[in-house]
Design a protein around this motif. Structure first.
Motif, mmCIF file in Angstrom:
data_model
loop_
_atom_site.group_PDB
_atom_site.id
_atom_site.type_symbol
_atom_site.label_atom_id
_atom_site.label_comp_id
_atom_site.label_asym_id
_atom_site.label_seq_id
_atom_site.Cartn_x
_atom_site.Cartn_y
_atom_site.Cartn_z
ATOM 1 N N CYS A 45 0.811 -1.218 0.000
ATOM 2 C CA CYS A 45 0.000 0.000 0.000
ATOM 3 C C CYS A 45 0.845 1.270 0.000
ATOM 4 O O CYS A 45 0.407 2.305 -0.465
ATOM 5 N N LYS A 46 2.049 1.199 0.564
ATOM 6 C CA LYS A 46 3.010 2.313 0.593
ATOM 7 C C LYS A 46 2.623 3.435 1.554
ATOM 8 O O LYS A 46 3.165 4.532 1.485
ATOM 9 N N ALA A 47 1.711 3.186 2.499
ATOM 10 C CA ALA A 47 1.327 4.219 3.463
ATOM 11 C C ALA A 47 2.490 4.606 4.366
ATOM 12 O O ALA A 47 2.498 5.697 4.929
ATOM 13 N N GLY A 104 -6.714 11.542 4.903
ATOM 14 C CA GLY A 104 -5.344 11.911 5.227
ATOM 15 C C GLY A 104 -4.422 10.776 5.608
ATOM 16 O O GLY A 104 -3.220 10.974 5.758
ATOM 17 N N TYR A 105 -4.949 9.566 5.761
ATOM 18 C CA TYR A 105 -4.139 8.462 6.269
ATOM 19 C C TYR A 105 -2.925 8.161 5.383
ATOM 20 O O TYR A 105 -1.826 8.002 5.878
ATOM 21 N N CYS A 106 -3.106 8.135 4.094
ATOM 22 C CA CYS A 106 -2.017 7.768 3.182
ATOM 23 C C CYS A 106 -1.131 8.948 2.808
ATOM 24 O O CYS A 106 -0.084 8.770 2.179
ATOM 25 N N GLN A 107 -1.530 10.152 3.181
ATOM 26 C CA GLN A 107 -0.855 11.341 2.672
ATOM 27 C C GLN A 107 0.625 11.464 3.034
ATOM 28 O O GLN A 107 1.418 11.872 2.184
ATOM 29 N N MET A 112 5.976 11.682 0.637
ATOM 30 C CA MET A 112 7.366 11.197 0.640
ATOM 31 C C MET A 112 7.705 10.526 -0.688
ATOM 32 O O MET A 112 8.798 10.712 -1.230
ATOM 33 N N ALA A 113 6.773 9.751 -1.236
ATOM 34 C CA ALA A 113 6.998 9.111 -2.532
ATOM 35 C C ALA A 113 7.125 10.159 -3.636
ATOM 36 O O ALA A 113 7.971 10.050 -4.532
ATOM 37 N N ALA A 114 6.290 11.202 -3.573
ATOM 38 C CA ALA A 114 6.325 12.259 -4.590
ATOM 39 C C ALA A 114 7.651 13.003 -4.575
ATOM 40 O O ALA A 114 8.248 13.250 -5.630
ATOM 41 N N VAL A 115 8.145 13.346 -3.392
ATOM 42 C CA VAL A 115 9.435 14.047 -3.288
ATOM 43 C C VAL A 115 10.558 13.185 -3.868
ATOM 44 O O VAL A 115 11.394 13.666 -4.640
ATOM 45 N N ALA A 116 10.556 11.912 -3.521
ATOM 46 C CA ALA A 116 11.595 11.009 -4.040
ATOM 47 C C ALA A 116 11.492 10.876 -5.560
ATOM 48 O O ALA A 116 12.508 10.828 -6.257
ATOM 49 N N LYS A 117 10.271 10.839 -6.090
ATOM 50 C CA LYS A 117 10.081 10.720 -7.539
ATOM 51 C C LYS A 117 10.585 11.967 -8.262
ATOM 52 O O LYS A 117 11.241 11.872 -9.303
ATOM 53 N N LEU A 136 4.466 5.808 -9.491
ATOM 54 C CA LEU A 136 4.196 5.724 -8.058
ATOM 55 C C LEU A 136 3.087 4.705 -7.822
ATOM 56 O O LEU A 136 2.134 4.634 -8.591
ATOM 57 N N ARG A 137 3.201 3.957 -6.753
ATOM 58 C CA ARG A 137 2.222 2.904 -6.480
ATOM 59 C C ARG A 137 1.553 3.054 -5.112
ATOM 60 O O ARG A 137 1.029 2.099 -4.567
ATOM 61 N N ASN A 138 1.560 4.261 -4.572
ATOM 62 C CA ASN A 138 0.912 4.490 -3.285
ATOM 63 C C ASN A 138 -0.601 4.424 -3.468
ATOM 64 O O ASN A 138 -1.143 5.015 -4.398
ATOM 65 N N ILE A 139 -1.261 3.744 -2.556
ATOM 66 C CA ILE A 139 -2.708 3.561 -2.626
ATOM 67 C C ILE A 139 -3.416 4.612 -1.782
ATOM 68 O O ILE A 139 -3.037 4.873 -0.648
#
Length: 159
Positions: A45-47, A104-107, A112-117, A136-139
Motif C-alpha cells: 500500500c506504501k502508506a 489523510g491516512y495515506c498522505q 514522501m513518494a512524490a518528493v523522491a520521484k 508511483l504505487r501508493n494507494i
C-alpha cells in the motif's frame, strides 16, 4: 538484545530491539514517530513510505538489522528540514494548496513518494510528467488521485 543506531530525521537514535523487527515498528512504537502509517505490512500500500539516504523505501518491509549506523531515515516529520527555509517542504505546501487530503491516512507516504520521484526524475534528466507520476504505487482509498497528480506537479515546480 541487540542495539541499533541510525539517523532519524537528522538525529542519531539508538534502540534495543531484535534484528528482525520491522523498521516501521521501531520508528512508530519505540521511537514515537507516527507519520509513517501502517497499512498492509507487506510493502504493497506504501502508506509508510519514508526516505532512506534520500530514496523512497517502505520501512514495513525492512528489518531494523538491515539499517546501518550511517543510514539516514527521513519521515514526513523531518521532510520540512530538507527544504530551504525549513517551514513546509514545497510538496507539503502543494498538498495544502491543492486540497488533496480527505481522510489523510495515506498522505505522509504519498508526499514522501512524490518528493523522491521528483528527485529521481531530475537526476535522470526527465520531466515530472504523468508517466513519471504513474510509476508511483501508493494507494489512496479515498481516490484523490487527480488532486495528488496536480499537487505533485505543483510541488515539483517549487522544489
Amino acid at each position: 538484545m541487540p542495539n541499533h543506531t541510525f539517523k532519524l530525521n537528522g538525529e542519531t537514535v539508538d534502540v534495543e530491539v531484535e534484528d528482525d523487527v520491522r523498521l516501521l515498528w521501531v520508528i512508530r512504537d519505540l521511537l514515537g514517530v507516527t507519520g509513517p502509517k501502517y497499512g498492509c505490512g507487506i510493502n504493497v500500500c506504501k502508506a509508510c513510505t519514508s526516505h532512506i539516504n534520500g530514496k523512497a523505501f517502505n520501512p514495513c518491509s525492512v528489518p531494523v538489522g538491515a539499517v546501518k549506523p550511517t543510514d539516514e531515515v527521513t519521515t514526513i516529520e523531518g521532510l520540512a528540514d530538507t527544504a530551504p527555509g525549513g517551514d513546509l517542504h514545497p510538496m507539503q505546501q502543494a498538498w495544502i494548496d491543492n486540497d488533496v487530503a480527505q481522510c489523510g491516512y495515506c498522505q505522509p507516504g504519498q508526499i514522501m513518494a512524490a518528493v523522491a520521484k521528483v528527485r529521481q526524475c531530475r537526476a535522470e534528466g526527465r520531466e515530472v510528467d504523468d508517466a513519471a507520476i504513474e510509476e508511483l504505487r501508493n494507494i489512496c482509498r479515498c481516490g484523490t488521485y487527480n488532486r495528488i497528480r496536480e499537487a505533485i506537479k505543483a510541488g515539483a515546480e517549487k522544489m
